[in-house]
Write a protein that holds these residues in place. Structure first.
Motif, PDB file in Angstrom:
ATOM      1  N   LEU A   1       9.984  -2.232  -1.155  1.00 37.95           N
ATOM      2  CA  LEU A   1       8.857  -3.052  -0.673  1.00 37.95           C
ATOM      3  C   LEU A   1       8.348  -3.962  -1.804  1.00 37.95           C
ATOM      4  CD1 LEU A   1       6.705  -0.446   1.339  1.00 37.95           C
ATOM      5  CD2 LEU A   1       8.658  -1.753   2.119  1.00 37.95           C
TER       6      LEU A   1
ATOM      7  N   MET B   1      14.384   8.218   2.613  1.00 41.44           N
ATOM      8  CA  MET B   1      13.594   8.599   1.444  1.00 41.44           C
ATOM      9  C   MET B   1      12.139   8.802   1.848  1.00 41.44           C
ATOM     10  SD  MET B   1      14.994   6.473  -1.743  1.00 41.44           S
ATOM     11  CE  MET B   1      16.700   6.618  -2.248  1.00 41.44           C
TER      12      MET B   1
ATOM     13  N   PHE C   1       5.232  -3.326   4.611  1.00 44.46           N
ATOM     14  CA  PHE C   1       5.279  -1.947   5.111  1.00 44.46           C
ATOM     15  C   PHE C   1       6.720  -1.579   5.444  1.00 44.46           C
ATOM     16  CE2 PHE C   1       0.844  -2.975   6.083  1.00 44.46           C
ATOM     17  CZ  PHE C   1       0.203  -1.808   5.680  1.00 44.46           C
ATOM     18  N   GLY C   2       7.030  -0.288   5.371  1.00 44.07           N
ATOM     19  CA  GLY C   2       8.378   0.176   5.666  1.00 44.07           C
ATOM     20  C   GLY C   2       8.562   0.504   7.139  1.00 44.07           C
TER      21      GLY C   2
ATOM     22  N   LYS D   1      10.381   2.764   8.015  1.00 44.83           N
ATOM     23  CA  LYS D   1      10.447   4.232   8.013  1.00 44.83           C
ATOM     24  C   LYS D   1       9.284   4.802   8.839  1.00 44.83           C
ATOM     25  CE  LYS D   1      10.617   8.531   6.121  1.00 44.83           C
ATOM     26  NZ  LYS D   1       9.266   8.977   6.365  1.00 44.83           N
ATOM     27  N   ASP D   2       8.102   4.184   8.679  1.00 46.42           N
ATOM     28  CA  ASP D   2       6.924   4.575   9.457  1.00 46.42           C
ATOM     29  C   ASP D   2       6.732   3.497  10.536  1.00 46.42           C
ATOM     30  OD1 ASP D   2       5.749   6.904   7.714  1.00 46.42           O
ATOM     31  OD2 ASP D   2       6.339   5.343   6.335  1.00 46.42           O
TER      32      ASP D   2
ATOM     33  N   PRO E   1      13.283  -2.742   5.904  1.00 46.39           N
ATOM     34  CA  PRO E   1      14.165  -1.668   6.390  1.00 46.39           C
ATOM     35  C   PRO E   1      14.021  -0.362   5.607  1.00 46.39           C
ATOM     36  CG  PRO E   1      15.437  -3.526   5.488  1.00 46.39           C
ATOM     37  CD  PRO E   1      14.002  -3.902   5.407  1.00 46.39           C
ATOM     38  N   THR E   2      14.346   0.725   6.284  1.00 44.81           N
ATOM     39  CA  THR E   2      14.268   2.058   5.675  1.00 44.81           C
ATOM     40  C   THR E   2      15.342   2.222   4.599  1.00 44.81           C
ATOM     41  OG1 THR E   2      13.466   2.966   7.747  1.00 44.81           O
ATOM     42  CG2 THR E   2      14.427   4.538   6.187  1.00 44.81           C
ATOM     43  N   VAL E   3      14.920   2.714   3.442  1.00 45.75           N
ATOM     44  CA  VAL E   3      15.869   3.017   2.371  1.00 45.75           C
ATOM     45  C   VAL E   3      16.251   4.490   2.476  1.00 45.75           C
ATOM     46  CG1 VAL E   3      16.206   3.112  -0.132  1.00 45.75           C
ATOM     47  CG2 VAL E   3      14.892   1.245   0.882  1.00 45.75           C
TER      48      VAL E   3
ATOM     49  N   PRO F   1       0.836  -1.208   0.000  1.00 45.83           N
ATOM     50  CA  PRO F   1       0.000   0.000   0.000  1.00 45.83           C
ATOM     51  C   PRO F   1       0.874   1.263   0.000  1.00 45.83           C
ATOM     52  CG  PRO F   1      -0.498  -1.456   1.888  1.00 45.83           C
ATOM     53  CD  PRO F   1       0.811  -1.883   1.307  1.00 45.83           C
ATOM     54  N   THR F   2       0.539   2.206  -0.873  1.00 43.10           N
ATOM     55  CA  THR F   2       1.289   3.470  -0.929  1.00 43.10           C
ATOM     56  C   THR F   2       0.333   4.633  -1.172  1.00 43.10           C
ATOM     57  OG1 THR F   2       1.651   3.844  -3.311  1.00 43.10           O
ATOM     58  CG2 THR F   2       3.048   2.191  -2.265  1.00 43.10           C
ATOM     59  N   MET F   3       0.882   5.835  -0.958  1.00 41.75           N
ATOM     60  CA  MET F   3       0.147   7.040  -1.358  1.00 41.75           C
ATOM     61  C   MET F   3       0.741   7.607  -2.649  1.00 41.75           C
ATOM     62  SD  MET F   3      -1.183   8.925   2.021  1.00 41.75           S
ATOM     63  CE  MET F   3       0.308   9.784   2.480  1.00 41.75           C
TER      64      MET F   3
ATOM     65  N   HIS G   1       9.089   6.122  -4.826  1.00 41.83           N
ATOM     66  CA  HIS G   1      10.545   6.299  -4.786  1.00 41.83           C
ATOM     67  C   HIS G   1      11.187   4.959  -4.437  1.00 41.83           C
ATOM     68  CE1 HIS G   1      10.002   6.288  -0.461  1.00 41.83           C
ATOM     69  NE2 HIS G   1       9.200   7.340  -0.526  1.00 41.83           N
TER      70      HIS G   1
ATOM     71  N   GLY H   1      12.276   3.741  -1.787  1.00 42.17           N
ATOM     72  CA  GLY H   1      11.755   3.098  -0.574  1.00 42.17           C
ATOM     73  C   GLY H   1      10.567   2.208  -0.921  1.00 42.17           C
ATOM     74  N   HIS H   2       9.638   2.751  -1.722  1.00 44.21           N
ATOM     75  CA  HIS H   2       8.488   1.954  -2.163  1.00 44.21           C
ATOM     76  C   HIS H   2       8.961   0.758  -3.001  1.00 44.21           C
ATOM     77  CE1 HIS H   2       6.493   6.110  -1.942  1.00 44.21           C
ATOM     78  NE2 HIS H   2       5.871   5.408  -1.022  1.00 44.21           N
TER      79      HIS H   2
END
Ligand code: AMP
Length: 300
Positions: free
Chosen positions: A49, A198, A160-161, A163-164, A188-190, A37-39, A43, A45-46
């Motif tokens: 995933l 990111m 899910f990342g 990052k959040d 993991p966070t990119v 799921p993305t908004m 980038h 980071g997405h």
């Protein structure tokens, strides 16, 4: 048996029913579906995933939806970037099989968004710290839209990342509490080469602010290093992080907290696996970042 029974190419859905039918079709043919799921404003980071989903599942579905119910009226909902064509191109290049990109009306038919939907998912406890009190209603909006997406795309696993990090914890809890049969995978966070996590929102930074923003990851990495070196006192850790941020330029620190990695309970001593989390405004851009300190530190 063909591994890709349904799609030769990437299919893009805006309506619920054909999308759900497509996911079920893949599964009926023996495939598995990984959901990302993305908004949008896709980038690296997405894309990480999507790669994780491809490694685990035979098919990958991406949702692109800027969800109004997770934005406060003063937030950047209207200004949020929506480069749909470029996003679809990124998805295609990353090997995505299916994209679901509904309208607001499709997701919230006839709803007055200020009153949200009649049914809302509220995950208590985990949302009482970090971003929760600073963004009232945000995690209700997130949990509700993710639950709705699970109903539309009954995937096998969702990615899910970290990052959040709080969002990931909230979704894990929701899935446990509601017995939703979907595996949650945290990734993991990119980061940019200079360490900045990111984010679609990094585009809001001016070039001077972009340079300044590297202070966040630097301060977090320094703090993690201090903890690994034996520092256990969180007040000292937090002071060090705040100092690192303030000395880099004008910034509004919303919070710098160290929490238990699992429960998100605030810690005052590092005596278990912990997550150092922060939210900082630089200019008009609200940035969040976090790092984990997994090994219990050795006492000084
Ligand atoms: P967003 O489009 O910002 O809602 O993010 C969609 C998904 O991508 C969420 O699971 C985020 O945690 C994840 N994500 C965003 N930025 C990154 C990043 N830098 N590294 C890894 N995952 C990320």
């Amino acid at each position: 048996m063909t591994l890709k029974p349904t799609f030769q190419d990437m299919n893009v859905y805006t309506d619920i029913l054909p999308c759900r039918t497509a996911v079920r079709g893949i599964q009926r043919n023996g495939g598995t579906v990984g959901l990302v799921p993305t908004m949008g404003a896709i980038h690296e980071g997405h894309v990480s995933l999507i790669r994780a989903a491809k490694a685990r599942c035979s098919h990958v579905a991406v949702t692109i939806f800027v969800n109004p119910t997770q934005f406060a009226p003063t937030d950047d909902f209207t200004a949020y970037p929506r480069p749909l064509e470029a996003d679809l191109d990124s998805c295609k290049r990353a090997g995505v099989d299916l994209v679901f990109t509904p309208t607001v009306e499709t997701m919230y038919p006839g709803a007055r968004l200020e009153s949200r939907t009649s049914t809302n998912v509220h995950v208590s406890g985990l949302t009482d710290v970090l971003c929760g009190p600073r963004r009232p209603g945000h995690f209700d909006g997130v949990a509700t839209i993710v639950a709705k997406l699970f109903g539309i795309l009954p995937a096998d696993a969702v990615f899910f990342g970290e990052k959040d990090y709080q969002q990931l914890a909230v979704i894990r809890q929701m899935v446990r509490d509601l017995n939703i049969p979907i595996e949650i995978v945290g990734c993991p966070t990119v980061r940019e080469p200079d360490g900045l996590a990111m984010s679609s929102r990094n585009a809001y930074l001016t070039s001077a602010q972009r340079t300044q923003a590297t202070c966040l990851s630097r301060a977090l990495f320094d703090a993690a290093e201090r903890i690994r070196g034996g520092e256990r006192n969180i007040a000292a850790i937090v002071d060090g992080i705040r100092e690192g941020i303030v000395s880099a330029g004008p910034a509004q620190i919303e919070y710098v907290d160290v929490v238990d990695s699992n429960t998100l309970d605030l810690l005052s001593i590092v005596d278990r696996p912990a997550r150092i989390c922060l939210a900082v405004r630089i200019g008009s851009c609200r940035l969040i970042d976090n790092v984990g300190v997994d090994a219990p530190p050795t006492p000084r």
